[in-house]
Design a protein around this motif. Structure first.
Motif, PDB file in Angstrom:
ATOM      1  N   VAL A 146      28.419  -8.364  50.839  1.00  0.00           N
ATOM      2  CA  VAL A 146      28.846  -8.729  49.375  1.00  0.00           C
ATOM      3  C   VAL A 146      28.391  -8.322  48.581  1.00  0.00           C
ATOM      4  O   VAL A 146      28.772  -8.433  47.625  1.00  0.00           O
ATOM      5  CB  VAL A 146      29.833  -9.384  50.275  1.00  0.00           C
ATOM      6  N   HIS A 147      27.466  -9.677  48.434  1.00  0.00           N
ATOM      7  CA  HIS A 147      26.981  -9.932  46.918  1.00  0.00           C
ATOM      8  C   HIS A 147      26.232  -8.790  46.264  1.00  0.00           C
ATOM      9  O   HIS A 147      26.318  -7.992  45.485  1.00  0.00           O
ATOM     10  CB  HIS A 147      25.250 -11.070  47.103  1.00  0.00           C
ATOM     11  N   GLU A 148      25.907  -7.522  47.179  1.00  0.00           N
ATOM     12  CA  GLU A 148      25.110  -6.323  47.009  1.00  0.00           C
ATOM     13  C   GLU A 148      25.897  -5.485  46.341  1.00  0.00           C
ATOM     14  O   GLU A 148      25.855  -4.311  45.565  1.00  0.00           O
ATOM     15  CB  GLU A 148      24.067  -6.234  47.758  1.00  0.00           C
ATOM     16  N   THR A 150      28.481  -6.985  44.953  1.00  0.00           N
ATOM     17  CA  THR A 150      29.494  -6.446  43.527  1.00  0.00           C
ATOM     18  C   THR A 150      28.422  -6.459  42.955  1.00  0.00           C
ATOM     19  O   THR A 150      29.196  -5.543  41.888  1.00  0.00           O
ATOM     20  CB  THR A 150      29.306  -8.355  43.703  1.00  0.00           C
ATOM     21  N   HIS A 151      27.330  -6.416  43.094  1.00  0.00           N
ATOM     22  CA  HIS A 151      26.425  -5.192  41.875  1.00  0.00           C
ATOM     23  C   HIS A 151      26.714  -3.793  41.291  1.00  0.00           C
ATOM     24  O   HIS A 151      26.081  -3.180  40.263  1.00  0.00           O
ATOM     25  CB  HIS A 151      23.717  -5.747  42.648  1.00  0.00           C
ATOM     26  N   ALA A 152      26.567  -3.681  42.822  1.00  0.00           N
ATOM     27  CA  ALA A 152      26.943  -1.784  42.885  1.00  0.00           C
ATOM     28  C   ALA A 152      28.207  -1.347  41.704  1.00  0.00           C
ATOM     29  O   ALA A 152      28.032  -0.779  41.069  1.00  0.00           O
ATOM     30  CB  ALA A 152      27.479  -1.079  44.911  1.00  0.00           C
ATOM     31  N   VAL A 176      25.358 -11.482  35.939  1.00  0.00           N
ATOM     32  CA  VAL A 176      24.981 -10.548  36.935  1.00  0.00           C
ATOM     33  C   VAL A 176      24.570 -11.137  38.588  1.00  0.00           C
ATOM     34  O   VAL A 176      25.141 -11.001  39.223  1.00  0.00           O
ATOM     35  CB  VAL A 176      23.816 -10.061  36.845  1.00  0.00           C
ATOM     36  N   GLU A 177      24.260 -13.177  38.782  1.00  0.00           N
ATOM     37  CA  GLU A 177      23.762 -14.083  39.944  1.00  0.00           C
ATOM     38  C   GLU A 177      25.638 -14.040  39.906  1.00  0.00           C
ATOM     39  O   GLU A 177      25.706 -14.537  40.966  1.00  0.00           O
ATOM     40  CB  GLU A 177      22.874 -13.947  39.956  1.00  0.00           C
ATOM     41  N   GLY A 178      25.618 -15.040  39.103  1.00  0.00           N
ATOM     42  CA  GLY A 178      27.110 -15.517  39.182  1.00  0.00           C
ATOM     43  C   GLY A 178      28.267 -14.833  39.277  1.00  0.00           C
ATOM     44  O   GLY A 178      29.039 -15.260  39.957  1.00  0.00           O
TER      45      GLY A 178
HETATM   46 ZN   LIG Z   1      22.184 -10.931  43.099  1.00  0.00          ZN
END
Ligand SMILES: [Zn+2]
Length: 474
Positions: A146-148, A150-152, A176-178
């Motif tokens: 899920v985290h990655e 979101t980056h995509a 970006v991380e938040g």
């Molecule tokens: Zn990240």
């Protein structure tokens, strides 16, 4: 009151920096026609939660523990002589400023910490996701996906590489991380209670990475706490500042921030600075007088780093008051040459937003310097406070316990501002004052994030602390 302390701290991810050498040869693979069916449900969740649709599917590789470690180790092959020089300067800066008790191998610690701590990454050059773990029933693996994802999604809509070129820095990192953490925590909250319990039981708690025998580097190698906290900052504070922004302005605040990212740590750790768009002032370092020689590049130190630095030696409340007026800064390493003796030193210059803010910084910095070491001098020129700190024969004792507590209180006060925002109190000076008071209340603070449901009496103590704070800040 909620049980949700640093849920984000358990996750570490890496956005692979596109500038690294190995990627010059990495081929950009054509996006697949379809999503890997096993993650379909997660793709839908991320789109709905983030209120954005994917433009195309993204390839994902699931690696075993050994394969993943090898992948991360291979990054070390990209370390250049310049990297080594900068790392050596960082180590001596840490020692000169009392943030480490010995010279540490910054790159070695970083490599070990990456290998142990990173659970997945999205590569914005090859546009693929890589996940540590092959069991998709594992809650941790699903959270990583899920985290990655979101980056995509961020990359497809806002072009992370281009953003990094234009606005790279600690403000963008936290955004970006938040943003990815917001979606990840929402996913965790959506899971059955049994899955959530399993996750929280296995997750390292906030201080676990900083313990003397755990964390980066393995047994016998202790990473300075400051390095650990700087590493966690984009996740913990990225999450907290976006949580406030979304509560105040809705989800559209996220896309607006991607179009115009915060350009300082200050806007991340202080919701008021973000609201009023308090931009950093330019500060020049005093010239280095021969035979002293500057080393490495000059850079911004940042409000968050100042806060940790000061709070390692003086009460965190005083450090917080001082950095709330942070206007801008600059620092650079240098070699002091005195009667043929060379010492490793660092020079920092900082200004407040106003003359009064500079006075508060001045006072806090002098208290910090007095508690640090003989090798530290503080001078004042107009609104600018200058510090020279040098490595001395006797390293000062560790200020880590105080720094850890200061980090936690700062995170909690942002989270309390989120709570106030949900109660129709916008993130302004008043809300910040209230939140500062509540987390500084020795009776109420330990109850704010207790594991157990609060009793009636405990709820009363927190309510009283809030009432006192409302009065004090009015
Ligand atoms: Zn990240």
């Amino acid at each position: 009151m909620r049980r949700r302390l640093f849920a984000s701290a358990a996750l570490a991810c890496a956005l692979v920096a596109s500038a690294t050498a190995s990627h010059a040869s990495a081929a950009v693979t054509d996006p697949p026609e379809q999503w890997d069916q096993r993650i379909d449900e997660l793709v839908r969740f991320v789109e709905a939660e983030r209120r954005l649709d994917f433009e195309h599917p993204v390839p994902v590789r699931f690696l075993s523990e050994a394969e993943f470690r090898k992948e991360v180790r291979d990054w070390d092959g990209e370390i250049t002589p310049d990297d080594r020089e900068l790392a050596a300067l960082e180590a001596s800066d840490l020692l000169a400023l009392g943030l480490a008790t010995e010279l540490v191998d910054v790159l070695g610690l970083e490599g070990a910490s990456n290998e142990d701590g990173i659970v997945g990454f999205y590569d914005d050059e090859t546009r693929e996701m890589v996940v540590r773990g092959t069991d998709l029933d594992d809650v941790d693996v699903r959270l990583t996906i899920v985290h990655e994802l979101t980056h995509a999604l961020q990359d497809q809509h806002f072009s992370l590489h281009e953003l990094d070129e234009r606005a790279g820095g600690p403000g963008l990192d936290a955004l970006v991380e938040g943003d990815a953490e917001l979606v990840t925590v929402a996913y965790l909250d959506s899971l059955p209670e049994a899955d959530q319990d399993e996750y929280y039981e296995n997750a390292p708690d906030a201080g676990a990475l900083a313990g003397p025998d755990g964390g980066a580097g393995g047994p016998g190698v202790t990473s300075p706490l400051a390095l650990e906290l700087w590493g966690r900052y984009p996740y913990d504070f990225g999450y907290a500042f976006l949580e406030v922004a979304v509560a105040a302005h809705g989800h559209r605040a996220l896309d607006a921030l991607f179009r115009d990212p915060p350009d300082s740590e200050e806007q991340v750790i202080d919701p008021v600075a973000l609201e009023v768009d308090d931009r950093p002032l330019r500060v020049e370092l005093p010239k280095f007088a021969a035979p002293d020689r500057p080393q490495g590049p000059a850079d911004t130190y940042g409000a968050f780093s100042w806060y940790l630095l000061l709070a390692s030696r003086i009460p965190w409340q005083d450090a917080l008051t001082a950095v709330e007026g942070w206007g801008g800064d600059r620092y650079r390493s240098f070699t002091r040459v005195d009667a043929g003796e060379h010492s490793a030193c660092v020079r920092l210059s900082v200004t407040g937003d106003t003359g009064r803010d500079s006075d508060e910084l001045d006072e806090a910095i002098r208290s910090w310097a007095a508690a640090l070491a003989d090798g530290t001098s503080v001078t004042r020129e107009g609104r600018v406070v200058n510090v020279d700190a040098c490595v001395t024969d006797d390293a000062p004792p560790s200020g880590d316990d105080a720094m850890q507590a200061a980090y936690d209180r700062l995170w909690e006060r942002t989270d309390q501002m989120w709570y106030l925002t949900t109660r129709e109190i916008p993130p302004d000076d008043y809300a910040r004052c209230v939140a500062d008071h509540v987390v500084a209340d020795p009776d109420a603070q330990p109850l704010l994030y207790a594991d157990d449901e609060p009793t009636r009496r405990e709820r009363g103590i927190v309510d009283d602390a809030y009432d006192e704070a409302y009065d004090a800040c009015d």
